[in-house]
Design a protein around this motif. Structure first.
Motif, PDB file in Angstrom:
ATOM      1  N   GLU A 395       0.821  -1.210   0.000  1.00 46.37           N
ATOM      2  CA  GLU A 395       0.000   0.000   0.000  1.00 46.37           C
ATOM      3  C   GLU A 395       0.856   1.261   0.000  1.00 46.37           C
ATOM      4  N   PHE A 396       2.095   1.161   0.463  1.00 46.41           N
ATOM      5  CA  PHE A 396       3.016   2.293   0.452  1.00 46.41           C
ATOM      6  C   PHE A 396       3.705   2.448  -0.904  1.00 46.41           C
ATOM      7  N   GLY A 397       3.482   1.493  -1.805  1.00 39.85           N
ATOM      8  CA  GLY A 397       4.156   1.525  -3.096  1.00 39.85           C
ATOM      9  C   GLY A 397       5.509   0.846  -3.081  1.00 39.85           C
ATOM     10  N   PHE A 398       5.777   0.052  -2.023  1.00 37.04           N
ATOM     11  CA  PHE A 398       7.062  -0.641  -1.912  1.00 37.04           C
ATOM     12  C   PHE A 398       7.050  -1.999  -2.593  1.00 37.04           C
ATOM     13  N   GLY A 399       5.905  -2.402  -3.138  1.00 39.73           N
ATOM     14  CA  GLY A 399       5.794  -3.704  -3.782  1.00 39.73           C
ATOM     15  C   GLY A 399       5.498  -4.803  -2.789  1.00 39.73           C
ATOM     16  N   ALA A 400       6.249  -4.846  -1.715  1.00 38.50           N
ATOM     17  CA  ALA A 400       6.067  -5.837  -0.651  1.00 38.50           C
ATOM     18  C   ALA A 400       6.815  -5.308   0.561  1.00 38.50           C
ATOM     19  N   GLU A 401       6.898  -6.111   1.586  1.00 36.02           N
ATOM     20  CA  GLU A 401       7.640  -5.712   2.779  1.00 36.02           C
ATOM     21  C   GLU A 401       8.165  -6.957   3.468  1.00 36.02           C
ATOM     22  N   ILE A 402       9.228  -6.788   4.222  1.00 36.64           N
ATOM     23  CA  ILE A 402       9.686  -7.861   5.099  1.00 36.64           C
ATOM     24  C   ILE A 402       8.939  -7.790   6.422  1.00 36.64           C
ATOM     25  N   GLY A 403       8.574  -6.598   6.821  1.00 37.49           N
ATOM     26  CA  GLY A 403       7.856  -6.396   8.066  1.00 37.49           C
ATOM     27  C   GLY A 403       7.681  -4.912   8.317  1.00 37.49           C
ATOM     28  N   ILE A 404       7.064  -4.592   9.432  1.00 32.62           N
ATOM     29  CA  ILE A 404       6.921  -3.206   9.867  1.00 32.62           C
ATOM     30  C   ILE A 404       7.891  -3.005  11.013  1.00 32.62           C
ATOM     31  N   SER A 405       8.947  -2.266  10.782  1.00 33.59           N
ATOM     32  CA  SER A 405       9.939  -2.044  11.823  1.00 33.59           C
ATOM     33  C   SER A 405       9.428  -0.996  12.796  1.00 33.59           C
ATOM     34  N   THR A 406       9.396  -1.354  14.078  1.00 28.85           N
ATOM     35  CA  THR A 406       8.905  -0.440  15.108  1.00 28.85           C
ATOM     36  C   THR A 406      10.040   0.181  15.908  1.00 28.85           C
ATOM     37  N   GLY A 407      11.280  -0.071  15.502  1.00 24.76           N
ATOM     38  CA  GLY A 407      12.425   0.537  16.173  1.00 24.76           C
ATOM     39  C   GLY A 407      12.706   1.917  15.625  1.00 24.76           C
ATOM     40  N   MET A 409      15.878   2.688  14.087  1.00 25.33           N
ATOM     41  CA  MET A 409      16.988   2.690  13.153  1.00 25.33           C
ATOM     42  C   MET A 409      16.500   3.269  11.826  1.00 25.33           C
ATOM     43  N   HIS A 410      17.363   3.287  10.820  1.00 23.85           N
ATOM     44  CA  HIS A 410      16.988   3.933   9.566  1.00 23.85           C
ATOM     45  C   HIS A 410      15.800   3.254   8.908  1.00 23.85           C
ATOM     46  N   ALA A 411      15.605   1.970   9.170  1.00 22.53           N
ATOM     47  CA  ALA A 411      14.456   1.257   8.620  1.00 22.53           C
ATOM     48  C   ALA A 411      13.338   1.286   9.650  1.00 22.53           C
ATOM     49  N   ARG A 412      12.359   2.183   9.452  1.00 17.51           N
ATOM     50  CA  ARG A 412      11.208   2.277  10.351  1.00 17.51           C
ATOM     51  C   ARG A 412       9.943   2.262   9.500  1.00 17.51           C
ATOM     52  N   GLY A 413       8.903   1.566   9.999  1.00 15.21           N
ATOM     53  CA  GLY A 413       7.720   1.370   9.186  1.00 15.21           C
ATOM     54  C   GLY A 413       7.924   0.208   8.235  1.00 15.21           C
ATOM     55  N   PRO A 414       7.221   0.169   7.100  1.00 11.72           N
ATOM     56  CA  PRO A 414       7.388  -0.947   6.165  1.00 11.72           C
ATOM     57  C   PRO A 414       8.832  -1.042   5.663  1.00 11.72           C
ATOM     58  N   VAL A 415       9.398  -2.221   5.778  1.00 11.99           N
ATOM     59  CA  VAL A 415      10.774  -2.440   5.338  1.00 11.99           C
ATOM     60  C   VAL A 415      10.731  -2.989   3.916  1.00 11.99           C
ATOM     61  N   GLY A 416      11.012  -2.117   2.956  1.00  7.98           N
ATOM     62  CA  GLY A 416      11.046  -2.500   1.555  1.00  7.98           C
ATOM     63  C   GLY A 416      12.479  -2.580   1.059  1.00  7.98           C
ATOM     64  N   ALA A 417      12.629  -2.597  -0.259  1.00  3.36           N
ATOM     65  CA  ALA A 417      13.955  -2.770  -0.849  1.00  3.36           C
ATOM     66  C   ALA A 417      14.906  -1.635  -0.454  1.00  3.36           C
ATOM     67  N   GLU A 418      14.421  -0.403  -0.492  1.00  4.05           N
ATOM     68  CA  GLU A 418      15.303   0.723  -0.179  1.00  4.05           C
ATOM     69  C   GLU A 418      15.801   0.665   1.254  1.00  4.05           C
ATOM     70  N   GLN A 419      14.933   0.206   2.176  1.00  2.00           N
ATOM     71  CA  GLN A 419      15.337   0.112   3.577  1.00  2.00           C
ATOM     72  C   GLN A 419      16.326  -1.019   3.821  1.00  2.00           C
ATOM     73  N   LEU A 420      16.490  -1.896   2.838  1.00  2.00           N
ATOM     74  CA  LEU A 420      17.441  -2.998   2.965  1.00  2.00           C
ATOM     75  C   LEU A 420      18.788  -2.654   2.341  1.00  2.00           C
ATOM     76  N   THR A 421      19.065  -1.372   2.220  1.00  2.00           N
ATOM     77  CA  THR A 421      20.377  -0.919   1.756  1.00  2.00           C
ATOM     78  C   THR A 421      21.042  -0.067   2.821  1.00  2.00           C
ATOM     79  N   SER A 422      22.335   0.035   2.715  1.00  2.00           N
ATOM     80  CA  SER A 422      23.129   0.975   3.504  1.00  2.00           C
ATOM     81  C   SER A 422      23.739   1.962   2.505  1.00  2.00           C
ATOM     82  N   PHE A 423      24.844   2.567   2.840  1.00  2.92           N
ATOM     83  CA  PHE A 423      25.506   3.457   1.895  1.00  2.92           C
ATOM     84  C   PHE A 423      26.991   3.493   2.178  1.00  2.92           C
TER      85      PHE A 423
END
Length: 435
Positions: A395-407, A409-423
């Motif tokens: 529903e967020f346009g992420f295609g899918a999610e691994i889960g909803i991160s409630t912490g 860290m940089h990945a908060r809310g739906p964890v999609g592909a972009e949240q599974l990257t670092s830099f």
């Protein structure tokens, strides 16, 4: 050799810990090697694997549904309640949704290699912050077989290898889905080790996975409180925590009656077994007498059991008394606790005290009340005039999610592909030295 019996829902006596450790270390070693390949894979190659996996899921539908039937039969034998069986259930429609989800992920922009920022310093050094994969991601989840495809596809899209440890309840379903994902990887010339499932239901495998920082870069747990607490207590690997979904809907003094009824019923009853299902309804005392009765009537008509505080029960008859424990309970069933609160401040205080920082919604036409709620509720997802059931990566346009991160860290809310990257930082010079 598999450590899992062929009989549905059963596992052999636990293997020796040394055998589990050796197996998990080998899985980790292979995942690390696969991650090195994926980090350099082209977007076209990753997308080809996802499209081919979707085709394999469709082609393998009879085998996957047969595997799922084993899991459903075992779940019913164990006496799992209907809402939990529903989380396990696959049918042709749900499987088509999973396949279509892989194609949606394939169509998303590739986050790997994207430039996040670039600038030049007065000394002529040029800086670039570029997205890179996290590496190897361990996903520990319970009974949802669709998570197998969601997690595998998102990790692949973001150039990560995935180690999947699904719940014993969905073992056969997840194994069949991984087989289809492997077909996609092979067709694209990528290593099958890019997506591995742990071939045992022995819980010792989870313990080992949590203590392999040499091979695993991030752990994503998705399940009940006991699983999350175990992971957080035992893991030597960073964790994207997905706590239980203790979600709230607050009906403000400025709420539109029709919206209040529609949103409250949808948030609770669309699917009661998902983490975005509302578990507590809060109603502003100023309008409770006029707003709560129609909302309660609509919820009961939809099959929902209501447990209210004294004020709610005095306004809308037929509610069971709510105990203190109800405010902290994720029912995952057609049960909703109801409390009357003193305005938006009372709602915020209740949510921040009892919520799980997952998803909460306000229903109001008052912009000031909405903005205060959006700003002060400390949750990963906060909505205005919308159902909590939108807590979903698709529903967020992420295609899918691994889960909803409630912490936090940089990945908060739906964890999609972009949240599974670092830099990483790329710095280009022309011979500069530092004085």
């Amino acid at each position: 050799m598999s450590l899992v019996d062929d009989k549905p829902g059963l596992s052999r006596a636990p293997a020796a810990q040394t055998d589990i450790d050796a197996m998990m270390l080998e899985i980790g070693r292979r995942a690390r090697a696969a991650a090195a390949v994926l980090a350099l894979a082209s977007s076209e190659q990753k997308d080809k694997a996802l499209h081919a996996a979707a085709a394999a899921l469709r082609a393998d539908t009879p085998a996957i549904l047969a595997a799922n039937a084993k899991d459903i039969a075992a779940a019913r034998d164990k006496g799992l309640r209907d809402s939990l069986v529903d989380r396990l259930l696959l049918d042709a429609g749900r499987l088509e949704g999973i396949a279509a989800g892989l194609e949606v992920v394939a169509g998303l922009p590739d986050p790997v290699g994207a430039t996040m920022a670039a600038w030049e310093r007065p000394n002529g050094l040029k800086f670039e912050r570029r997205r890179v994969p996290l590496g190897v991601i361990g996903i520990i989840y319970e009974s949802r077989p669709n998570v197998t495809a969601d997690a595998g596809s998102l990790c692949l899209k973001a150039g990560n290898a995935a180690i999947l440890r699904g719940g014993s309840e969905s073992y056969h379903s997840s194994t069949a889905i991984v087989a289809a994902l492997h077909k996609g990887l092979r067709e694209a010339g990528l290593p099958e080790d890019a997506i591995q499932s742990v071939p045992t239901t022995d819980r010792a495998a989870v313990g080992k996975l949590l203590t392999m920082p040499q091979y695993v870069d991030v752990i994503v747990p998705r399940g009940g409180r006991s699983l999350i607490e175990r992971v957080q207590n035992e893991s030597r690997v960073p964790v994207f925590a997905h706590l239980d979904g203790l979600c709230h809907v607050y009906l403000d003094a400025g709420a539109d009656r029709d919206k209040a009824v529609a949103i409250a019923v949808n948030a609770k009853m669309r699917r009661t077994s998902v983490c975005g299902a509302a578990e507590t309804l809060l109603v502003d005392r100023a309008v409770a007498a006029e707003l709560l009765p129609p909302v309660a009537e609509a919820l009961r008509a939809a099959g929902c059991i209501l447990r209210g505080d004294a004020a709610a029960r005095a306004i809308a008859a037929g509610m069971d008394p709510a105990s203190e424990a109800d405010w902290d309970t994720e029912y995952l069933d057609a049960i909703l606790s109801v409390a009357v609160v003193d305005g938006v401040a009372g709602a915020i205080e209740h949510i921040n005290r009892h919520g799980s920082h997952h998803t909460d919604s306000i229903v109001t036409e008052d912009p000031a009340a909405a903005e205060r709620f959006l700003s002060e509720v400390d949750s990963a997802i906060v909505l205005h005039n919308a159902s909590t059931q939108f807590a979903d990566g698709g529903e967020f346009g992420f295609g899918a999610e691994i889960g909803i991160s409630t912490g936090r860290m940089h990945a908060r809310g739906p964890v999609g592909a972009e949240q599974l990257t670092s830099f990483k930082y790329l710095v280009r010079g022309t011979g500069q030295t530092r004085p």
